[in-house]
Design a protein around this motif. Structure first.
Motif, PDB file in Angstrom:
ATOM      1  N   ASN A   1     -61.766 -17.434  -5.265  1.00 37.85           N
ATOM      2  CA  ASN A   1     -63.075 -17.728  -4.671  1.00 37.85           C
ATOM      3  C   ASN A   1     -63.156 -17.185  -3.250  1.00 37.85           C
ATOM      4  O   ASN A   1     -64.184 -16.626  -2.837  1.00 37.85           O
ATOM      5  CB  ASN A   1     -63.337 -19.237  -4.655  1.00 37.85           C
ATOM      6  CG  ASN A   1     -63.744 -19.782  -6.004  1.00 37.85           C
ATOM      7  OD1 ASN A   1     -64.190 -19.036  -6.878  1.00 37.85           O
ATOM      8  ND2 ASN A   1     -63.584 -21.080  -6.193  1.00 37.85           N
ATOM      9  N   ASN A   2     -62.073 -17.334  -2.495  1.00 38.20           N
ATOM     10  CA  ASN A   2     -62.054 -16.817  -1.122  1.00 38.20           C
ATOM     11  C   ASN A   2     -62.107 -15.298  -1.092  1.00 38.20           C
ATOM     12  O   ASN A   2     -62.700 -14.707  -0.186  1.00 38.20           O
ATOM     13  CB  ASN A   2     -60.812 -17.319  -0.387  1.00 38.20           C
ATOM     14  CG  ASN A   2     -60.888 -18.801  -0.056  1.00 38.20           C
ATOM     15  OD1 ASN A   2     -61.975 -19.352   0.078  1.00 38.20           O
ATOM     16  ND2 ASN A   2     -59.744 -19.454   0.056  1.00 38.20           N
TER      17      ASN A   2
ATOM     18  N   LYS B   1     -65.733 -14.460  -1.564  1.00 39.54           N
ATOM     19  CA  LYS B   1     -66.470 -14.773  -0.337  1.00 39.54           C
ATOM     20  C   LYS B   1     -66.234 -13.696   0.718  1.00 39.54           C
ATOM     21  O   LYS B   1     -67.170 -13.206   1.359  1.00 39.54           O
ATOM     22  CB  LYS B   1     -66.029 -16.139   0.184  1.00 39.54           C
ATOM     23  CG  LYS B   1     -66.678 -16.593   1.486  1.00 39.54           C
ATOM     24  CD  LYS B   1     -66.223 -18.006   1.830  1.00 39.54           C
ATOM     25  CE  LYS B   1     -66.834 -18.480   3.146  1.00 39.54           C
ATOM     26  NZ  LYS B   1     -66.246 -17.790   4.316  1.00 39.54           N
ATOM     27  N   ASP B   2     -64.956 -13.311   0.901  1.00 40.95           N
ATOM     28  CA  ASP B   2     -64.630 -12.320   1.927  1.00 40.95           C
ATOM     29  C   ASP B   2     -65.071 -10.913   1.537  1.00 40.95           C
ATOM     30  O   ASP B   2     -65.234 -10.050   2.398  1.00 40.95           O
ATOM     31  CB  ASP B   2     -63.133 -12.342   2.229  1.00 40.95           C
ATOM     32  CG  ASP B   2     -62.731 -13.556   3.057  1.00 40.95           C
ATOM     33  OD1 ASP B   2     -63.634 -14.184   3.638  1.00 40.95           O
ATOM     34  OD2 ASP B   2     -61.526 -13.866   3.118  1.00 40.95           O
ATOM     35  N   TYR B   3     -65.231 -10.658   0.238  1.00 39.74           N
ATOM     36  CA  TYR B   3     -65.793  -9.389  -0.211  1.00 39.74           C
ATOM     37  C   TYR B   3     -67.150  -9.159   0.446  1.00 39.74           C
ATOM     38  O   TYR B   3     -67.513  -8.033   0.785  1.00 39.74           O
ATOM     39  CB  TYR B   3     -65.909  -9.418  -1.732  1.00 39.74           C
ATOM     40  CG  TYR B   3     -66.718  -8.310  -2.363  1.00 39.74           C
ATOM     41  CD1 TYR B   3     -66.173  -7.043  -2.556  1.00 39.74           C
ATOM     42  CD2 TYR B   3     -68.035  -8.551  -2.787  1.00 39.74           C
ATOM     43  CE1 TYR B   3     -66.919  -6.029  -3.158  1.00 39.74           C
ATOM     44  CE2 TYR B   3     -68.775  -7.549  -3.382  1.00 39.74           C
ATOM     45  CZ  TYR B   3     -68.211  -6.285  -3.567  1.00 39.74           C
ATOM     46  OH  TYR B   3     -68.960  -5.287  -4.161  1.00 39.74           O
TER      47      TYR B   3
ATOM     48  N   GLU C   1     -68.170 -11.154   3.332  1.00 38.04           N
ATOM     49  CA  GLU C   1     -68.247 -11.633   4.701  1.00 38.04           C
ATOM     50  C   GLU C   1     -67.134 -11.176   5.641  1.00 38.04           C
ATOM     51  O   GLU C   1     -67.313 -11.243   6.861  1.00 38.04           O
ATOM     52  CB  GLU C   1     -68.272 -13.164   4.701  1.00 38.04           C
ATOM     53  CG  GLU C   1     -69.466 -13.757   3.968  1.00 38.04           C
ATOM     54  CD  GLU C   1     -69.448 -15.270   3.970  1.00 38.04           C
ATOM     55  OE1 GLU C   1     -68.542 -15.854   4.623  1.00 38.04           O
ATOM     56  OE2 GLU C   1     -70.333 -15.877   3.337  1.00 38.04           O
ATOM     57  N   CYS C   2     -65.983 -10.757   5.135  1.00 36.65           N
ATOM     58  CA  CYS C   2     -64.867 -10.427   6.017  1.00 36.65           C
ATOM     59  C   CYS C   2     -65.245  -9.280   6.958  1.00 36.65           C
ATOM     60  O   CYS C   2     -65.680  -8.208   6.498  1.00 36.65           O
ATOM     61  CB  CYS C   2     -63.635 -10.030   5.205  1.00 36.65           C
ATOM     62  SG  CYS C   2     -62.214  -9.571   6.226  1.00 36.65           S
TER      63      CYS C   2
ATOM     64  N   LYS D   1     -64.519  -6.235   4.142  1.00 40.20           N
ATOM     65  CA  LYS D   1     -65.572  -6.480   3.167  1.00 40.20           C
ATOM     66  C   LYS D   1     -66.009  -5.182   2.490  1.00 40.20           C
ATOM     67  O   LYS D   1     -65.591  -4.078   2.853  1.00 40.20           O
ATOM     68  CB  LYS D   1     -66.762  -7.149   3.845  1.00 40.20           C
ATOM     69  CG  LYS D   1     -67.479  -6.273   4.866  1.00 40.20           C
ATOM     70  CD  LYS D   1     -68.616  -7.045   5.521  1.00 40.20           C
ATOM     71  CE  LYS D   1     -69.329  -6.203   6.569  1.00 40.20           C
ATOM     72  NZ  LYS D   1     -70.401  -6.952   7.258  1.00 40.20           N
TER      73      LYS D   1
END
Length: 326
Positions: free
Chosen positions: A256-257, A260-262, A264-265, A269
């Motif tokens: 899941n993280n 998410k980082d895909y 937002e990082c 990203k």
């Protein structure tokens, strides 16, 4: 036509500015920082209960490795160990029996930590991938929960690695030949011997070259979604079916993280068209792995490297496996 793409002539899509995170810990998983002096001076040493023989302490483990690193890299700049611990075990001295916990004096308390991880950076040995500075890094893990402390003294288990640390995000980059999962020793001196053997067997040029290749391959948004879906399917397969596919050790929350980082990082990203390089994907996975507990973090890190390396191999051969699509 296979839409998994290898970039030609080292062309690179780089749409984000590198943002350094120097204060980010190399591992999370409910751990916190301590000093080597704290482990030496403030912590008791567990024993094997049937013969009262001492275990090898966290301090001895780290100090022996640190001394060997300085011996093997005499002309390099070596940083002091960074140490993370978790699962504090509290106790008290006999004179404090029956005393309320809120009235205990500091000299009446005892502590030690069930799990300990450390890294030692060889700061003068550096490489660079896509403006990410990597420094050679050595480290290890000790977990008392993997020992039978209710028995007589026997061999004790330790884990050691040598690899790289990405200074942008403090993620560790560890390959299988730079990791030994279960060193079994009876004295602290044997730890240094095992570490020496590990360094001799590790090829940091080959490890770096393999990671550098990750930056030459991209997957599309559709392929990323397919990959994540297949990983989630893998978790729920029977064991016999899992054996037919490349294993993935990260848990569902960590995946899941990654998703998410895909989005937002700031450093790793996706690109504006939804594509992502395997180098960035690798760092999303290693970043997610930082939430693993100390006792299984290194194994998962090595697994992530092997998993992304297998994806790169699939792309390079213009074939697809269960995790990829045409």
């Amino acid at each position: 036509m296979n839409t998994l793409v290898q970039l030609q002539n080292n062309q690179l899509i780089n749409e984000t500015e590198i943002i350094q995170s120097p204060n980010s810990p190399f591992i999370g998983g409910n751990s916190f920082d301590v000093t080597l002096e704290h482990l030496k001076n403030d912590c008791i040493i567990p024993v094997f209960s049937k013969d009262n023989e001492s275990t090898i302490s966290h301090f001895q483990f780290i100090n022996e490795t640190f001394s060997k690193v300085k011996e093997l890299f005499p002309n390099e700049s070596i940083a002091a160990p960074e140490i993370r611990v978790s699962h504090m075990i509290k106790g008290r001295v006999p004179s404090a029996i029956g005393k309320p916990a809120n009235q205990l004096l500091e000299d009446e308390k005892t502590i030690y930590y069930e799990r300990c991880a450390f890294i030692i950076k060889v700061q003068s040995i550096k490489r660079n991938i896509n403006n990410n500075e990597l420094s050679l890094c050595i480290g290890g893990v000790r977990s008392y929960n993997q020992e039978n402390l209710y028995s007589k003294k026997t061999v004790e288990k330790f884990k050691l690695f040598i690899g790289f640390q990405n200074k942008v995000c403090t993620n560790l980059c560890i390959s299988s030949d730079g990791f030994t999962n279960e060193i079994r020793v009876t004295s602290s001196g044997e730890i240094a011997e095992n570490f020496h053997h590990l360094v001799e067997s590790y090829n940091h040029d080959e490890h770096f070259s393999n990671m550098e290749l990750f930056n030459d391959y991209f997957i599309s948004e559709t392929q990323f979604a397919h990959l994540i879906g297949k990983i989630r399917m893998y978790y729920h397969m029977g064991k016999e079916n899992q054996k037919q596919h490349f294993p993935i050790l990260l848990n569902d929350g960590q995946i899941n993280n990654v998703v998410k980082d895909y989005f937002e990082c700031p450093n790793f990203k996706k690109n504006s068209d939804g594509s992502i390089s395997l180098w960035n994907l690798y760092n999303l996975f290693t970043e997610a792995n930082k939430s693993s507990y100390i006792d299984n973090n290194l194994e998962r890190n090595v697994n992530v490297y092997a998993f992304i390396k297998n994806l790169a191999k699939t792309i390079n051969s213009s074939n697809n496996d269960w995790y990829t699509i045409i």
